[in-house]
Write a protein that holds these residues in place. Structure first.
Motif, PDB file in Angstrom:
ATOM      1  N   TYR A 107       0.836  -1.199   0.000  1.00 18.07           N
ATOM      2  CA  TYR A 107       0.000   0.000   0.000  1.00 18.07           C
ATOM      3  C   TYR A 107       0.876   1.256   0.000  1.00 18.07           C
ATOM      4  N   TYR A 127       0.146   5.320   1.251  1.00 20.49           N
ATOM      5  CA  TYR A 127      -0.720   6.308   1.876  1.00 20.49           C
ATOM      6  C   TYR A 127       0.043   7.619   1.887  1.00 20.49           C
ATOM      7  N   VAL A 163      -4.219  10.664   7.525  1.00 25.47           N
ATOM      8  CA  VAL A 163      -3.551   9.738   6.618  1.00 25.47           C
ATOM      9  C   VAL A 163      -4.575   9.290   5.578  1.00 25.47           C
ATOM     10  N   PHE A 218      -5.483   7.043   2.053  1.00 27.26           N
ATOM     11  CA  PHE A 218      -5.142   5.908   1.211  1.00 27.26           C
ATOM     12  C   PHE A 218      -4.902   6.375  -0.228  1.00 27.26           C
ATOM     13  N   SER A 261      -3.543   0.304  -3.393  1.00 29.78           N
ATOM     14  CA  SER A 261      -3.149  -1.022  -2.895  1.00 29.78           C
ATOM     15  C   SER A 261      -2.729  -1.887  -4.079  1.00 29.78           C
ATOM     16  N   ARG A 270       1.182  -5.999   4.188  1.00 23.59           N
ATOM     17  CA  ARG A 270       0.347  -6.887   5.002  1.00 23.59           C
ATOM     18  C   ARG A 270       0.514  -8.310   4.497  1.00 23.59           C
ATOM     19  N   GLN A 301      -1.633  -3.985   9.109  1.00 22.84           N
ATOM     20  CA  GLN A 301      -0.786  -3.341   8.107  1.00 22.84           C
ATOM     21  C   GLN A 301       0.378  -2.710   8.839  1.00 22.84           C
ATOM     22  N   ASN A 305     -12.298  -5.195  10.824  1.00 20.42           N
ATOM     23  CA  ASN A 305     -11.528  -5.011  12.044  1.00 20.42           C
ATOM     24  C   ASN A 305     -11.234  -3.530  12.223  1.00 20.42           C
ATOM     25  N   GLN A 316      -8.086  -0.959  13.836  1.00 19.50           N
ATOM     26  CA  GLN A 316      -6.709  -0.951  14.323  1.00 19.50           C
ATOM     27  C   GLN A 316      -6.398   0.418  14.938  1.00 19.50           C
ATOM     28  N   ASP A 359     -12.306  -3.774   3.850  1.00 16.71           N
ATOM     29  CA  ASP A 359     -11.991  -4.881   2.946  1.00 16.71           C
ATOM     30  C   ASP A 359     -10.488  -5.115   3.000  1.00 16.71           C
ATOM     31  N   ASP A 360     -10.002  -5.904   2.100  1.00 20.73           N
ATOM     32  CA  ASP A 360      -8.572  -6.234   2.131  1.00 20.73           C
ATOM     33  C   ASP A 360      -7.691  -5.099   1.646  1.00 20.73           C
ATOM     34  N   TYR A 361      -8.303  -4.101   1.061  1.00 21.21           N
ATOM     35  CA  TYR A 361      -7.507  -3.213   0.230  1.00 21.21           C
ATOM     36  C   TYR A 361      -7.035  -1.923   0.883  1.00 21.21           C
ATOM     37  N   LYS A 362      -7.727  -1.436   1.878  1.00 23.94           N
ATOM     38  CA  LYS A 362      -7.286  -0.150   2.404  1.00 23.94           C
ATOM     39  C   LYS A 362      -7.771   0.060   3.818  1.00 23.94           C
ATOM     40  N   LEU A 363      -7.054   0.940   4.502  1.00 30.59           N
ATOM     41  CA  LEU A 363      -7.475   1.419   5.814  1.00 30.59           C
ATOM     42  C   LEU A 363      -7.985   2.846   5.670  1.00 30.59           C
ATOM     43  N   PHE A 396      -8.427   6.177   7.937  1.00 34.79           N
ATOM     44  CA  PHE A 396      -7.935   6.737   9.187  1.00 34.79           C
ATOM     45  C   PHE A 396      -8.792   7.896   9.658  1.00 34.79           C
TER      46      PHE A 396
END
Lengths: 115, 110
Positions: free
Chosen positions: A33, A35, A43, A45, A48, A95, A104, B31, B33, B94-98, B100
Motif C-alpha cells: 500500500y 498512503y 492519513v 489511502f 493497494s 500486510r 498493516q 476489524n 486498528q 476490505d482487504d484493500y485499504k485502511l 484513518f
C-alpha cells in the motif's frame, strides 16, 4: 523484528519534476500500500497492490501516479510531474495475506517537499 | 468514505494517569486498528481488534469495540512521558485499504 523500510527519508524536488519513492516491504508480505499525510491532516489511502497489479486506488491516485514492483523486494511510487500540493509524508505499508492476520505495517515515511 | 473519527482531538494528562480516547466509524468493518505516531514520524501499529471481538489487551493498552454503536475506545493505563504522541484509529472495510481518523494528540506531562 522485520520492518518496512523507505528511502529516501526526505526528498526535495521542483514542481514539474518526476520523483520515485522507494519501499521495501516485509519479505513474506503480499499486499502493499501507499498512503500519504499532508501536514496536519489525516492519513489518506492512495493505492493497494497485490499479485503484481493495483487492487484499488483512490481519487487522489490519478494519471500522475504509478506504482511498480520492479523486483522481488522493492515497491515504488512514481509521481510523474509533481505539484506543490503533492508535498506530504508518503507512507508505504505491507500486510501478510491470510484470514487470520490483517495488520498493516507501515514504514517510517518519505517526506516529499515540492518547491 | 470517511470512517474513523477520534474524540477528543487533544488530551493532556499527568504521568501515571490513564488516557482514554474514542473512535467512531460509519460503515461495517472487518476489524479496527489503532496506531501511534510520534511527531513527524511513521505509524506504529498498536493493536487490532476484529469485528467479532469486544475487548482486547496488550500490555498497558486496552481496546474495546462496540459494533452496535460503531465505536471503539483505546485506554492507555499508567501513562508515561514516552506515550506522548498522536493516536489514530483505522478501519478496514476490505482487504484493500485502511481509513484513518484525524487522530487524538496525547500529551503526558512529567
Amino acid at each position: 523484528e522485520p520492518e518496512v523500510t523507505q528511502t529516501p527519508s526526505h526528498q526535495v524536488t521542483q514542481m514539474g519534476q518526476e520523483v520515485i519513492l522507494r519501499c521495501v516491504p516485509i519479505s513474506n508480505h503480499l499486499y502493499f500500500y501507499w498512503y500519504r499525510q499532508i501536514l496536519g491532516q489525516k492519513v489518506e489511502f492512495l493505492v493497494s497492490f497485490y499479485n503484481n497489479e493495483i487492487s484499488e486506488k483512490s481519487e487522489i491516485f490519478d494519471d500522475q501516479f504509478s506504482v511498480e514492483r520492479p523486483d522481488g523486494s522493492n515497491f515504488t511510487l512514481k509521481i510523474r510531474s509533481t505539484k506543490l500540493e503533492d508535498s506530504a509524508m508518503y507512507f508505504c505499508a505491507s500486510r501478510v495475506t491470510g484470514l487470520s492476520s490483517y495488520e498493516q505495517y507501515f514504514g517510517p515515511g518519505t517526506r516529499l517537499t515540492v518547491t | 468514505s470517511q470512517q474513523g473519527e477520534e474524540d477528543p482531538q487533544a488530551l493532556s494528562i499527568q504521568e501515571g494517569e490513564n488516557a482514554t480516547m474514542n473512535c467512531s466509524y460509519k460503515t461495517s468493518i472487518n476489524n479496527l486498528q489503532w496506531y501511534r505516531q510520534n511527531s513527524g514520524r511513521g505509524l506504529v501499529h498498536l493493536i487490532l481488534i476484529r469485528s467479532n471481538e469486544r475487548e482486547k489487551h496488550s500490555g498497558r493498552l486496552r481496546v474495546t469495540l462496540d459494533t452496535s454503536k460503531k465505536s471503539s475506545s483505546l485506554l492507555i493505563t499508567a501513562s508515561r512521558a514516552a506515550d506522548t504522541a498522536s493516536y489514530f484509529c483505522a478501519t478496514d472495510e476490505d482487504d484493500y485499504k485502511l481509513s484513518f481518523g484525524a487522530g487524538t494528540t496525547v500529551t503526558v506531562r512529567a
